[in-house]
Design an enzyme around this catalytic site. Sequence first.
Site, PDB file in Angstrom:
ATOM      1  N   SER A   8      44.470  29.871  48.131  1.00  0.00           N
ATOM      2  CA  SER A   8      45.215  30.672  47.163  1.00  0.00           C
ATOM      3  C   SER A   8      46.067  31.666  47.939  1.00  0.00           C
ATOM      4  O   SER A   8      45.561  32.379  48.805  1.00  0.00           O
ATOM      5  CB  SER A   8      44.245  31.434  46.260  1.00  0.00           C
ATOM      6  OG  SER A   8      44.914  32.557  45.700  1.00  0.00           O
ATOM      7  N   HIS A  33      47.118  26.683  45.980  1.00  0.00           N
ATOM      8  CA  HIS A  33      46.687  27.228  44.685  1.00  0.00           C
ATOM      9  C   HIS A  33      47.549  28.449  44.378  1.00  0.00           C
ATOM     10  O   HIS A  33      47.593  29.414  45.152  1.00  0.00           O
ATOM     11  CB  HIS A  33      45.211  27.596  44.777  1.00  0.00           C
ATOM     12  CG  HIS A  33      44.619  28.090  43.494  1.00  0.00           C
ATOM     13  ND1 HIS A  33      44.166  27.238  42.500  1.00  0.00           N
ATOM     14  CD2 HIS A  33      44.404  29.350  43.044  1.00  0.00           C
ATOM     15  CE1 HIS A  33      43.681  27.957  41.499  1.00  0.00           C
ATOM     16  NE2 HIS A  33      43.828  29.242  41.788  1.00  0.00           N
ATOM     17  N   ASP A  35      48.358  31.459  41.806  1.00  0.00           N
ATOM     18  CA  ASP A  35      47.747  32.256  40.741  1.00  0.00           C
ATOM     19  C   ASP A  35      48.802  33.028  39.960  1.00  0.00           C
ATOM     20  O   ASP A  35      49.379  33.988  40.466  1.00  0.00           O
ATOM     21  CB  ASP A  35      46.738  33.231  41.350  1.00  0.00           C
ATOM     22  CG  ASP A  35      45.493  32.514  41.830  1.00  0.00           C
ATOM     23  OD1 ASP A  35      44.837  31.855  41.006  1.00  0.00           O
ATOM     24  OD2 ASP A  35      45.188  32.607  43.032  1.00  0.00           O
ATOM     25  N   MET A  37      49.627  35.426  36.914  1.00  0.00           N
ATOM     26  CA  MET A  37      48.957  36.404  36.033  1.00  0.00           C
ATOM     27  C   MET A  37      49.997  37.151  35.214  1.00  0.00           C
ATOM     28  O   MET A  37      51.067  37.488  35.720  1.00  0.00           O
ATOM     29  CB  MET A  37      48.164  37.402  36.878  1.00  0.00           C
ATOM     30  CG  MET A  37      47.153  36.749  37.793  1.00  0.00           C
ATOM     31  SD  MET A  37      46.113  37.967  38.587  1.00  0.00           S
ATOM     32  CE  MET A  37      45.199  36.924  39.727  1.00  0.00           C
ATOM     33  N   HIS A  66      47.505  27.861  38.612  1.00  0.00           N
ATOM     34  CA  HIS A  66      46.449  28.425  37.768  1.00  0.00           C
ATOM     35  C   HIS A  66      47.088  29.476  36.864  1.00  0.00           C
ATOM     36  O   HIS A  66      47.436  30.572  37.314  1.00  0.00           O
ATOM     37  CB  HIS A  66      45.381  29.044  38.712  1.00  0.00           C
ATOM     38  CG  HIS A  66      44.239  29.687  38.016  1.00  0.00           C
ATOM     39  ND1 HIS A  66      43.310  30.464  38.685  1.00  0.00           N
ATOM     40  CD2 HIS A  66      43.849  29.684  36.711  1.00  0.00           C
ATOM     41  CE1 HIS A  66      42.411  30.901  37.828  1.00  0.00           C
ATOM     42  NE2 HIS A  66      42.721  30.454  36.623  1.00  0.00           N
ATOM     43  N   MET A  68      46.907  32.172  34.449  1.00  0.00           N
ATOM     44  CA  MET A  68      46.065  33.196  33.811  1.00  0.00           C
ATOM     45  C   MET A  68      46.968  33.998  32.885  1.00  0.00           C
ATOM     46  O   MET A  68      47.280  35.165  33.130  1.00  0.00           O
ATOM     47  CB  MET A  68      45.415  34.082  34.890  1.00  0.00           C
ATOM     48  CG  MET A  68      44.298  33.361  35.624  1.00  0.00           C
ATOM     49  SD  MET A  68      43.888  34.131  37.197  1.00  0.00           S
ATOM     50  CE  MET A  68      45.106  33.381  38.247  1.00  0.00           C
ATOM     51  N   MET A 137      35.572  29.433  37.000  1.00  0.00           N
ATOM     52  CA  MET A 137      35.786  30.708  37.694  1.00  0.00           C
ATOM     53  C   MET A 137      34.432  31.252  38.163  1.00  0.00           C
ATOM     54  O   MET A 137      33.485  31.328  37.380  1.00  0.00           O
ATOM     55  CB  MET A 137      36.446  31.729  36.761  1.00  0.00           C
ATOM     56  CG  MET A 137      37.864  31.400  36.346  1.00  0.00           C
ATOM     57  SD  MET A 137      39.014  31.125  37.713  1.00  0.00           S
ATOM     58  CE  MET A 137      38.905  32.681  38.613  1.00  0.00           C
ATOM     59  N   GLY A 142      41.666  37.885  37.968  1.00  0.00           N
ATOM     60  CA  GLY A 142      42.506  39.083  37.991  1.00  0.00           C
ATOM     61  C   GLY A 142      42.876  39.543  39.390  1.00  0.00           C
ATOM     62  O   GLY A 142      43.980  39.998  39.618  1.00  0.00           O
ATOM     63  N   GLY A 145      39.519  38.716  46.346  1.00  0.00           N
ATOM     64  CA  GLY A 145      38.575  39.558  47.084  1.00  0.00           C
ATOM     65  C   GLY A 145      37.412  40.109  46.274  1.00  0.00           C
ATOM     66  O   GLY A 145      36.751  41.047  46.711  1.00  0.00           O
ATOM     67  N   ASP A 175      36.643  28.717  41.819  1.00  0.00           N
ATOM     68  CA  ASP A 175      37.645  29.711  42.227  1.00  0.00           C
ATOM     69  C   ASP A 175      37.069  31.126  42.145  1.00  0.00           C
ATOM     70  O   ASP A 175      36.675  31.578  41.064  1.00  0.00           O
ATOM     71  CB  ASP A 175      38.848  29.573  41.273  1.00  0.00           C
ATOM     72  CG  ASP A 175      40.003  30.497  41.619  1.00  0.00           C
ATOM     73  OD1 ASP A 175      39.924  31.230  42.622  1.00  0.00           O
ATOM     74  OD2 ASP A 175      41.001  30.471  40.864  1.00  0.00           O
ATOM     75  N   GLY A 176      37.043  31.793  43.301  1.00  0.00           N
ATOM     76  CA  GLY A 176      36.664  33.206  43.328  1.00  0.00           C
ATOM     77  C   GLY A 176      35.456  33.484  44.197  1.00  0.00           C
ATOM     78  O   GLY A 176      34.383  32.932  43.981  1.00  0.00           O
ATOM     79  N   GLY A 177      35.688  34.304  45.214  1.00  0.00           N
ATOM     80  CA  GLY A 177      34.571  34.757  46.045  1.00  0.00           C
ATOM     81  C   GLY A 177      33.992  33.682  46.947  1.00  0.00           C
ATOM     82  O   GLY A 177      32.854  33.806  47.406  1.00  0.00           O
ATOM     83  N   GLY A 197      40.807  32.304  48.820  1.00  0.00           N
ATOM     84  CA  GLY A 197      41.887  33.265  49.011  1.00  0.00           C
ATOM     85  C   GLY A 197      41.603  34.210  50.154  1.00  0.00           C
ATOM     86  O   GLY A 197      41.859  33.905  51.323  1.00  0.00           O
ATOM     87  N   SER A 198      41.028  35.375  49.832  1.00  0.00           N
ATOM     88  CA  SER A 198      40.881  36.445  50.825  1.00  0.00           C
ATOM     89  C   SER A 198      40.119  36.005  52.072  1.00  0.00           C
ATOM     90  O   SER A 198      40.446  36.431  53.181  1.00  0.00           O
ATOM     91  CB  SER A 198      40.205  37.655  50.187  1.00  0.00           C
ATOM     92  OG  SER A 198      38.999  37.272  49.570  1.00  0.00           O
TER      93      SER A 198
HETATM   94  C1  DX5 Z   1      41.344  35.220  40.950  1.00  0.00           C
HETATM   95  C2  DX5 Z   1      42.215  34.045  41.331  1.00  0.00           C
HETATM   96  C3  DX5 Z   1      41.791  33.409  42.595  1.00  0.00           C
HETATM   97  C4  DX5 Z   1      41.823  34.314  43.803  1.00  0.00           C
HETATM   98  C5  DX5 Z   1      40.672  33.945  44.642  1.00  0.00           C
HETATM   99  O1  DX5 Z   1      41.645  35.665  39.715  1.00  0.00           O
HETATM  100  O2  DX5 Z   1      42.221  33.056  40.330  1.00  0.00           O
HETATM  101  O3  DX5 Z   1      42.457  32.179  42.840  1.00  0.00           O
HETATM  102  O4  DX5 Z   1      42.974  34.210  44.575  1.00  0.00           O
HETATM  103  O5  DX5 Z   1      40.582  34.860  45.654  1.00  0.00           O
HETATM  104  P1  DX5 Z   1      39.252  35.099  46.472  1.00  0.00           P
HETATM  105  O6  DX5 Z   1      38.973  33.797  47.199  1.00  0.00           O
HETATM  106  O7  DX5 Z   1      39.616  36.196  47.371  1.00  0.00           O
HETATM  107  O8  DX5 Z   1      38.173  35.447  45.492  1.00  0.00           O
HETATM  108 ZN    ZN Z   2      43.014  30.988  40.890  1.00  0.00          ZN
END
Ligand code: DX5
Ligand code: ZN
Length: 231
Positions: A8, A33, A35, A37, A66, A68, A137, A142, A145, A175-177, A197-198
Amino acid sequence: MKIRIAPSILSADFANLAPQVHLLEAGGADYLHLDVMDGKFVPNLTFGPPVVKSLRRVTGLPFDVHLMVQEPEHFLEPFTDAGADILTVHAEVCPHLYRVVQSIKGLGLRAGVALNPATPLHVMEYVLDQVDLVLLMTVNPGWGGQAFIQQVCRKIEKMRRMIDDSGFKVELEVDGGINLSTIESVVAAGADSLVIGSALFKGADLAGMVREYRKTAEKVCCIHRRKVDEF
Ligand code: DX5
Ligand code: ZN
């Protein structure tokens, strides 16, 4: 078939996107990916079709978009024209989910449905034969990290069973963490594709990080004797 790694760009340096995307590609990323928003469905704002269109010019990676956003039906065509390959909408904002999924497929794209951590799986029951991808998720969407929500692992296992029992070809993405401490639990639970992502962007060597995550995911598959379908 291998686990797919979907970096991401949310944690990327937005003033320097193209070179980072090239590094992700060099590291063997399977998707990019993206994101999106809207500041309504989620409290944050990111980017829209023009950024996706510009990125389309610099990489051949499949774009896993994605959304959102509320009322995603208004954005399906703009993101298709911008170069999306997969469009994923949130079930929470789609009272007519079946119709939205049909519209995405009608545009010639792969259709994904995302569920927030607290959304039950039964919303997928009667559209599962239509979707190409389910995105679970593992944080509340949102921001990048955030901390992984461990309870979702049970949900991943349950979704895995639902997909396998259905016999439909549906990709299971999380997706996430996701990081080196949480990757094992999601792969063991049955995820096919990992949005990261992070954790990727933390390291100095972006391509090397993608390789490291793939190697770790494959090791987990091996330990847990998991087979991953091709999509
Ligand atoms: C969060 C996004 C993710 C985000 C994941 O709302 O949908 O795709 O970038 O980032 P990490 O891997 O840092 O949780
Ligand atoms: Zn995402």
